[in-house]
Motif scaffolding. Structure first.
Motif, short mmCIF file in Angstrom:
data_model
loop_
_atom_site.label_atom_id
_atom_site.label_comp_id
_atom_site.label_asym_id
_atom_site.label_seq_id
_atom_site.Cartn_x
_atom_site.Cartn_y
_atom_site.Cartn_z
N ALA A 60 0.84 -1.21 0.00
CA ALA A 60 0.00 0.00 0.00
C ALA A 60 0.87 1.25 0.00
O ALA A 60 0.57 2.24 -0.71
CB ALA A 60 -0.92 -0.02 1.21
N SER A 61 1.97 1.21 0.78
CA SER A 61 2.87 2.38 0.83
C SER A 61 3.52 2.64 -0.53
O SER A 61 3.60 3.79 -0.99
CB SER A 61 3.93 2.14 1.90
N ALA A 67 1.86 6.67 -6.97
CA ALA A 67 0.79 7.53 -7.48
C ALA A 67 1.05 9.00 -7.17
O ALA A 67 0.24 9.86 -7.54
CB ALA A 67 -0.56 7.09 -6.91
N GLY A 68 2.15 9.33 -6.50
CA GLY A 68 2.51 10.71 -6.22
C GLY A 68 1.68 11.33 -5.14
O GLY A 68 1.44 12.55 -5.15
N ILE A 76 -3.26 12.94 1.14
CA ILE A 76 -3.80 11.70 1.75
C ILE A 76 -5.27 11.93 2.03
O ILE A 76 -5.70 12.32 3.13
CB ILE A 76 -3.03 11.36 3.05
N THR A 77 -6.08 11.72 0.99
CA THR A 77 -7.54 11.86 1.11
C THR A 77 -8.22 10.65 0.50
O THR A 77 -7.60 9.89 -0.26
CB THR A 77 -8.02 13.12 0.38
N ILE A 81 -6.86 8.37 -2.61
CA ILE A 81 -6.40 7.00 -2.29
C ILE A 81 -7.32 5.95 -2.88
O ILE A 81 -6.87 4.89 -3.34
CB ILE A 81 -6.28 6.83 -0.76
N GLY A 82 -8.63 6.20 -2.90
CA GLY A 82 -9.62 5.21 -3.35
C GLY A 82 -9.29 4.61 -4.71
O GLY A 82 -9.22 3.37 -4.85
N PRO A 83 -9.08 5.42 -5.74
CA PRO A 83 -8.78 4.85 -7.07
C PRO A 83 -7.48 4.03 -7.08
O PRO A 83 -7.38 3.02 -7.77
CB PRO A 83 -8.66 6.09 -7.96
#
Length: 492
Positions: A60-61, A67-68, A76-77, A81-83
């Motif tokens: 995950a990290s 993804a930048g 970090i929202t 993060i969802g996509p």
């Protein structure tokens, strides 16, 4: 008031104890072995879960970093993060039934994700924010959540600009569903196998007990038969074994043979003693009746009856004394006090005494070895030699010579006493050491023998671990030889 019926092995049969012991030993071994396997598999699976949560957190990290989204805390929202989570196939494959949770830098929940088919499970909807550990490094914990142990791994999300500023946290929660399922199945399997093992161990213990205790059961039955029917019964083993049971069977049979022989000897002894005592008693009774009728007025009858009665009384006294000596001789091995005795000196003393008592006899002594010592009471050795020498004199007939010979052979002292009298036939040579046995009963009565002397000598010699044997030529000579263990004396 009745006492409670408690379980006690002391009151149980040996077969039950053996079965119970074998079953308990086998089952305990199986239980310890199963417990070790259960703990080992559990520990191995837990280590695997630790590795699983760590790899999911690292994946995950890496995904959000690629993804930048690690430039600042504002990245970090849930929207950003969802996509990434839903479209990253490698990350989703690592999630399996685990829960992936994202927090902002203050530890506030952003969103948590699971694989699609696990979304409806209770653990997928639970808020794990209270278990978040805000540490600058990754930490692993194993808390119990809603009664179920879980493995959690938390790691910080650092800014890509300085790799030091914490802009959020990643938490991976593994509910250990597969672990609990596998361990439950393993536990159930072990319980089932334990029950089977208990049954098999019980049957095996029973069969072993039955097999091993069969000889003891036969022995108990034989003892019962002996108690009811006499000493003739023996245990007949179907297979000659070399174990303790086989040895016990042989010892039992040998003991029964000795007891039977002893019983027969005692029975014969009582019969012979009764027979020997009956004659003098009848003679004395006859003379007393004769005295009662005519002896009061006839001095000749009085003298004859009194002399005959005194003679028979003396013979009875001697017989009783010999019987007492024989009884003591049989117990000599338990009561003897050992002395170091020079056999040469005792034999020479006996020879000189017999020369004085029997002046018409020639007594010769040949000593091949001097100063031969044995561990024996002096009076017992003297008694043995006197018995043998007295028999030699009694049955010498016209041959007025007795030869004595002492010598050493290996670790034994040999003493032989030879007469040149009536001799003994080969059929009777082995019987002369039996109680009350006389080769020529009529002649033995004439010379005053009761047939106990050699029996006493044999018991005394046997009590000191020696042997006694006879050799004879009928109407030529008889030689009695005793053997005693030699005690070597060291010079000072």
């Amino acid at each position: 008031m009745t006492t409670p019926n408690t379980f006690s092995l002391k009151s149980r049969s040996l077969k039950f104890k053996w079965t119970f012991g074998a079953s308990a030993a086998i089952f305990l071994t199986f239980f310890l072995f199963s417990f070790a396997i259960y703990q080992g598999i559990g520990s191995m699976l837990l280590d695997e879960k630790d590795s699983t949560v760590k790899s999911a957190a690292l994946a995950a990290s890496v995904a959000i970093s690629n993804a930048g989204l690690t430039n600042s805390a504002s990245d970090i929202t849930n929207t950003n993060i969802g996509p990434v989570v839903t479209q990253n196939l490698e990350l989703r494959s690592r999630l399996e039934d685990q829960v992936l949770v994202f927090y902002d830098k203050d530890g506030k929940l952003i969103e948590q994700y699971t694989a699609g088919r696990y979304n409806d499970n209770a653990y997928a909807k639970y808020d794990y924010s209270s278990y978040l550990v805000k540490q600058p490094t990754g930490t692993i914990s194993k808390p119990t959540v809603q009664g179920q142990q879980m493995v959690m791994y938390e790691m910080p999300i650092t800014s890509s600009e300085d790799n030091a500023t914490i802009i959020g946290y990643i938490q991976v929660v593994n509910p250990m569903t597969s672990y609990n399922s596998m361990m439950g199945k393993l536990l159930a399997t072990m319980f089932l196998l334990g029950a089977v093992a208990l049954f098999i161990s019980g049957m095996l213990g029973y069969l072993l007990a039955q097999n091993f205790l069969n000889p003891l059961t036969k022995m108990a039955k034989t003892m019962n038969d002996i108690r009811n029917n006499g000493f003739q019964k023996r245990i007949e083993p179907t297979v000659i074994t070399k174990d303790e049971i086989g040895e016990l069977t042989l010892v039992f049979n040998d003991m029964m043979t000795q007891i039977e022989r002893s019983f027969e000897q005692q029975k014969q002894f009582v019969e012979d003693a009764s027979h020997e005592l009956r004659t003098p008693v009848q003679i004395m009774e006859g003379h007393l009746k004769l005295l009662n009728r005519w002896g009061k007025s006839d001095p000749d009858v009085l003298d004859e009856s009194l002399n005959a009665s005194l003679t028979e009384l003396e013979r009875m006294k001697k017989l009783v004394q010999e019987m007492l000596d024989l009884s003591r001789a049989e117990q000599i091995s338990q009561t003897k006090e050992l002395q170091l005795v020079c056999v040469n000196d005792v034999l020479e003393q006996v020879r000189r005494n017999f020369e004085v008592m029997h002046e018409d006899f020639a007594f010769t002594l040949t000593e091949d070895n001097k100063n031969l010592h044995a561990m024996i009471q002096h009076n017992h050795l003297e008694q043995i030699l006197i018995i043998i020498a007295d028999n030699a004199v009694k049955y010498s007939g016209d041959g007025k010579q007795v030869d004595m010979h002492i010598y050493k052979e290996a670790n034994q002292i040999k003493v032989s006493i030879k007469d040149y009298g009536v001799g003994i036939s080969p059929d009777e040579i082995d019987k002369i050491f039996n109680r009350f046995y006389r080769v020529d009963k009529a002649r033995s009565r004439e010379v005053g023998g009761n047939g106990l002397g050699l029996a006493i000598a044999k018991e005394l010699v046997s009590g000191y671990l020696g042997t006694i044997q006879a050799e004879s030529e009928d109407s030529v000579s008889t030689t009695i030889t005793i053997s005693l263990p030699l005690i070597e004396q060291k010079d000072e």
